[in-house]
Design an enzyme around this catalytic site. Structure first.
Site, PDB file in Angstrom:
ATOM      1  N   TYR A 149       1.641   5.033  -2.509  1.00 31.77           N
ATOM      2  CA  TYR A 149       1.952   6.431  -2.170  1.00 31.77           C
ATOM      3  C   TYR A 149       3.339   6.828  -2.650  1.00 31.77           C
ATOM      4  O   TYR A 149       3.586   8.001  -2.926  1.00 31.77           O
ATOM      5  CB  TYR A 149       1.754   6.675  -0.667  1.00 31.77           C
ATOM      6  CG  TYR A 149       0.285   6.700  -0.378  1.00 31.77           C
ATOM      7  CD1 TYR A 149      -0.462   7.838  -0.668  1.00 31.77           C
ATOM      8  CD2 TYR A 149      -0.390   5.575   0.068  1.00 31.77           C
ATOM      9  CE1 TYR A 149      -1.818   7.855  -0.494  1.00 31.77           C
ATOM     10  CE2 TYR A 149      -1.750   5.578   0.243  1.00 31.77           C
ATOM     11  CZ  TYR A 149      -2.472   6.723  -0.045  1.00 31.77           C
ATOM     12  OH  TYR A 149      -3.816   6.737   0.112  1.00 31.77           O
ATOM     13  N   HIS A 174      -9.726   0.476 -10.554  1.00 27.09           N
ATOM     14  CA  HIS A 174      -9.343   1.499  -9.563  1.00 27.09           C
ATOM     15  C   HIS A 174      -7.884   1.919  -9.735  1.00 27.09           C
ATOM     16  O   HIS A 174      -7.573   3.091  -9.832  1.00 27.09           O
ATOM     17  CB  HIS A 174      -9.582   0.948  -8.153  1.00 27.09           C
ATOM     18  CG  HIS A 174      -8.960   1.775  -7.074  1.00 27.09           C
ATOM     19  ND1 HIS A 174      -9.425   3.018  -6.735  1.00 27.09           N
ATOM     20  CD2 HIS A 174      -7.883   1.549  -6.275  1.00 27.09           C
ATOM     21  CE1 HIS A 174      -8.669   3.523  -5.770  1.00 27.09           C
ATOM     22  NE2 HIS A 174      -7.729   2.641  -5.484  1.00 27.09           N
ATOM     23  N   PHE A 175      -6.962   0.920  -9.813  1.00 28.79           N
ATOM     24  CA  PHE A 175      -5.570   1.380  -9.875  1.00 28.79           C
ATOM     25  C   PHE A 175      -5.150   1.806 -11.277  1.00 28.79           C
ATOM     26  O   PHE A 175      -4.088   2.411 -11.441  1.00 28.79           O
ATOM     27  CB  PHE A 175      -4.590   0.421  -9.189  1.00 28.79           C
ATOM     28  CG  PHE A 175      -4.420  -0.933  -9.781  1.00 28.79           C
ATOM     29  CD1 PHE A 175      -4.863  -2.046  -9.087  1.00 28.79           C
ATOM     30  CD2 PHE A 175      -3.791  -1.108 -10.999  1.00 28.79           C
ATOM     31  CE1 PHE A 175      -4.694  -3.311  -9.612  1.00 28.79           C
ATOM     32  CE2 PHE A 175      -3.611  -2.373 -11.520  1.00 28.79           C
ATOM     33  CZ  PHE A 175      -4.073  -3.478 -10.826  1.00 28.79           C
ATOM     34  N   HIS A 176      -6.017   1.559 -12.263  1.00 24.81           N
ATOM     35  CA  HIS A 176      -5.736   2.190 -13.557  1.00 24.81           C
ATOM     36  C   HIS A 176      -6.185   3.654 -13.549  1.00 24.81           C
ATOM     37  O   HIS A 176      -5.758   4.422 -14.413  1.00 24.81           O
ATOM     38  CB  HIS A 176      -6.380   1.413 -14.710  1.00 24.81           C
ATOM     39  CG  HIS A 176      -5.533   0.239 -15.131  1.00 24.81           C
ATOM     40  ND1 HIS A 176      -5.563  -0.964 -14.464  1.00 24.81           N
ATOM     41  CD2 HIS A 176      -4.591   0.101 -16.099  1.00 24.81           C
ATOM     42  CE1 HIS A 176      -4.687  -1.801 -15.031  1.00 24.81           C
ATOM     43  NE2 HIS A 176      -4.088  -1.172 -16.020  1.00 24.81           N
ATOM     44  N   HIS A 234       0.810  -1.217   0.000  1.00 16.77           N
ATOM     45  CA  HIS A 234       0.000   0.000   0.000  1.00 16.77           C
ATOM     46  C   HIS A 234       0.847   1.273   0.000  1.00 16.77           C
ATOM     47  O   HIS A 234       0.607   2.170  -0.807  1.00 16.77           O
ATOM     48  CB  HIS A 234      -1.059   0.015   1.088  1.00 16.77           C
ATOM     49  CG  HIS A 234      -2.082   1.061   0.758  1.00 16.77           C
ATOM     50  ND1 HIS A 234      -3.048   0.880  -0.206  1.00 16.77           N
ATOM     51  CD2 HIS A 234      -2.207   2.345   1.154  1.00 16.77           C
ATOM     52  CE1 HIS A 234      -3.735   1.988  -0.360  1.00 16.77           C
ATOM     53  NE2 HIS A 234      -3.245   2.899   0.450  1.00 16.77           N
ATOM     54  N   ARG A 238     -10.732 -10.355 -11.367  1.00 13.93           N
ATOM     55  CA  ARG A 238      -9.491  -9.810 -11.904  1.00 13.93           C
ATOM     56  C   ARG A 238      -8.505 -10.966 -12.081  1.00 13.93           C
ATOM     57  O   ARG A 238      -8.814 -12.102 -11.721  1.00 13.93           O
ATOM     58  CB  ARG A 238      -8.915  -8.760 -10.948  1.00 13.93           C
ATOM     59  CG  ARG A 238      -8.507  -9.319  -9.615  1.00 13.93           C
ATOM     60  CD  ARG A 238      -8.115  -8.263  -8.616  1.00 13.93           C
ATOM     61  NE  ARG A 238      -6.815  -7.686  -8.911  1.00 13.93           N
ATOM     62  CZ  ARG A 238      -6.023  -7.102  -7.980  1.00 13.93           C
ATOM     63  NH1 ARG A 238      -6.421  -7.058  -6.718  1.00 13.93           N
ATOM     64  NH2 ARG A 238      -4.872  -6.570  -8.307  1.00 13.93           N
ATOM     65  N   ARG A 239      -7.344 -10.683 -12.629  1.00  8.57           N
ATOM     66  CA  ARG A 239      -6.226 -11.632 -12.734  1.00  8.57           C
ATOM     67  C   ARG A 239      -6.572 -12.904 -13.506  1.00  8.57           C
ATOM     68  O   ARG A 239      -5.949 -13.938 -13.292  1.00  8.57           O
ATOM     69  CB  ARG A 239      -5.765 -12.101 -11.339  1.00  8.57           C
ATOM     70  CG  ARG A 239      -5.228 -11.042 -10.432  1.00  8.57           C
ATOM     71  CD  ARG A 239      -4.534 -11.697  -9.262  1.00  8.57           C
ATOM     72  NE  ARG A 239      -3.908 -10.742  -8.388  1.00  8.57           N
ATOM     73  CZ  ARG A 239      -4.394 -10.382  -7.205  1.00  8.57           C
ATOM     74  NH1 ARG A 239      -5.509 -10.920  -6.748  1.00  8.57           N
ATOM     75  NH2 ARG A 239      -3.754  -9.512  -6.474  1.00  8.57           N
TER      76      ARG A 239
END
Lengths: 45, 548
Positions: free
Chosen positions: B226, B373-375, B222, B438-439
């Site tokens: 950041y 989300h992380f894209h 995580h 996913r994956r």
């Protein structure tokens, strides 16, 4: 004299009403998204 | 060691070397991403027996780990050299050692992925077991980044010694916070790789404690997010104000938000493990609370950005509630690309709050919502900000200038990226809410009605992925031009000045003993008891699996 000038300029530039409105809109969007998925969760219980 | 307006030529070479590797990773990783979306549409199969999971691992490692780490370290070297003065020969020497270790590590990792010996995805979760060379390569990448981090710390310490009782330059301070964050968090991944995964893949031990390895991974995973995001915030806080012709709203606010990221971005890994057994709900709850704390500095950043833009617009005579928006330099790609990145961070942040909430996580866990989300966070907010920075950083370092035609192309690139990502990430979010995993490669799961519902969204992902790949080609054209072909000349490295009305920055913000003590204390509070529990009540462990 110089201080007064800076103070005057500061007051003129420190109108941040647009910022206030923007952060409120942002906050509402965050709450809306969260609540939408929460209702989806409740529906699938 | 004087503060200069231009990055020294020798430091520029070091920074550029990192940036070149980053963009090579973008080209290869982006191609892998395109292939993935095509496979998942169900209309395309990979030639020559290439595994979907090999492509998936290549994409994740090259873009999630290599592009980011290399760009960030290159950018930070340039920013520290620009704001805290030219590096000493020794600092530069260690910078190059770090670069070569990371590059050799990357080549090694990529080699074992491409020969099909490490299709363990970029999270490399046990009990999936890769070739030891994969883990060794990753270790070299991390050790190389540590050396670069220490080079930055040494330069910062020298600046502080030469400027007693002065607040350090904002960009240098931010780079130091980011490298401290990276160092503290990557201890977790180093521990799982060196103590668990490597001996296990070498056959020295038979079994692995999966929960411990996943916990150590997410202790790292995580804050890794950041580590990607903070350099984008460095650009937003300290550079964008200068580009638009405005001032930094508040130096103290910028530093405080970075300090809060240091405190709260590490003890939060359990929000990635909310659905896992073996962790007491109480400790999950504690880390969810801390995760919500980390939303605060992001909200502070949103406020600071709006305020910077509004102050600038009003100084140019804007009226009305949102009249200041019209005064922003929309035709300047150095501003436009990061601004679009900021806009995408709004849905990205909203999705993050959903992911981090225990009950809501049950709706989206391990679905392609998370990939969507992380894209948004990494592949749009961070990446568009990095592209925007590359448009002045590369010509500054290469002694060239960006032409109007390239600026126009960069504006088009940003729009192409935004459209492609809206299609791809948007359909990932919706398919995820419908339960699409996913994956995983394309499957109709025995023609189950639920799986058939996902197919239109998967086709939309392929459309989005194709548009994004066009975006990658465009940015590579621009970057190549700026590095090698653009007209020779001087390009500014923009560094913002603080507004006259802002309060003075308190020196206490650089009390590192205090900052690191609080960081460590929060980590110990959040992790000690659950970690002891995981080891004391450990299951027999798992042997390794190669499912590809």
């Amino acid at each position: 004299m110089a201080n007064e000038k800076i103070k005057g300029k500061a007051t003129e530039n420190s109108n941040l009403k647009g910022t206030l409105a923007s952060v409120f809109l942002l906050g509402f969007f965050l709450i809306f998204t969260w609540v939408s998925v929460y209702f989806l969760f409740l529906e699938r219980l | 060691m004087n503060e200069t307006l231009k990055v020294d030529r020798r430091d520029a070479k070091l920074a550029l070397a990192h940036i070149y590797v980053a963009f090579i990773a973008l080209a290869l990783g982006g191609l892998a991403g395109l292939l993935q979306t095509l496979v998942r549409s169900g209309k395309f199969t990979l030639p020559a027996n290439i595994s979907y999971y090999t492509i998936l691992t290549t994409h994740g490692v090259l873009l999630g780990l290599v592009l980011t780490t290399f760009f960030i370290i290159g950018f930070q070297f340039a920013a520290v050299s620009r704001t805290a003065g030219t590096f000493s020969d020794r600092v530069r020497f260690w910078g190059w050692i770090g670069f070569w270790l990371m590059t050799i590590g990357t080549a090694m990792t990529a080699f074992f992925i491409l020969i099909g010996e490490a299709s363990v995805l970029y999270t490399f979760y046990a009990p999936l077991q890769a070739h030891p060379g994969f883990y060794l390569g990753l270790t070299l990448v991390v050790v190389g980044s540590w050396i670069s981090g220490f080079a930055i710390f040494a330069h910062y310490a020298r600046w502080k010694k030469e400027h007693p009782s002065q607040v350090s330059p904002l960009l240098t301070f931010m780079a130091v916070v980011n490298m401290v964050l990276w160092l503290v968090c990557s201890l977790g991944v180093a521990a799982t790789v060196l103590i668990q995964l490597l001996p296990w893949s070498l056959g020295l031990v038979d079994r692995i404690n999966v929960l411990v390895s996943r916990t150590l991974f997410w202790y790292f995973g995580h804050p890794l997010v950041y580590f990607w995001l903070l350099p984008a915030y460095m650009i937003w806080y300290a550079i964008i104000p200068k580009i638009i012709g405005g001032k930094i709203f508040s130096d103290s606010l910028a530093r405080l938000s970075f300090i809060l990221f240091l405190f709260f971005s590490i003890p939060v890994g359990f929000h990635h493990q909310l659905m896992e057994p073996g962790v007491e709900p109480f400790w999950k709850y504690v880390q969810v609370v801390l995760t919500f704390m980390v939303a605060i500095p992001s909200l502070m950043t949103a406020f600071a950005m709006f305020a910077t833009f509004e102050m600038y617009g009003r100084s140019k005579g804007a009226t009305g509630l949102f009249g200041w928006l019209r005064k922003l330099p929309w035709g300047d790609a150095r501003f436009f690309a990061p601004f679009v990145g900021m806009l995408f961070f709004i849905p990205a942040g909203a999705g993050g709050l959903v992911n981090a909430s225990h009950q809501l996580n049950q709706v989206v866990h391990n679905t392609i919502w998370v990939t969507g989300h992380f894209h948004l966070t990494l592949a749009t907010t961070v990446v568009l900000t990095f592209f925007g920075a590359a448009y002045w950083l590369i010509p500054h370092l290469s002694g060239r200038v960006m032409t109007k035609a390239m600026n126009r192309l960069a504006i088009i690139q940003t729009i192409v990226w935004a459209i492609g990502m809206a299609f791809m990430s948007g359909s990932m979010h919706f398919a995820g809410l419908l339960g699409a995993p996913r994956r995983s490669a394309f499957s109709t799961y025995g023609n189950s009605p639920q799986a058939l519902e996902w197919i239109p969204y998967q086709i939309a992902q392929a459309v989005g992925g194709t548009i994004l790949f066009i975006g990658i080609i465009l940015v590579l054209v621009i970057v190549t031009n700026l590095a090698f072909f653009a007209p020779k000349g001087e390009t500014e490295f923009p560094v913002g000045e603080v507004a006259e009305t802002a309060e003075r920055t308190p020196l206490a913000m650089e009390n590192w003993k205090l900052l690191i003590s609080i960081t460590v204390a929060l980590i110990l509070i959040a992790y000690t008891i659950p970690f002891i529990d995981m080891i004391q009540n450990a299951p027999p462990g798992s042997k390794g699996y190669k499912l590809w």
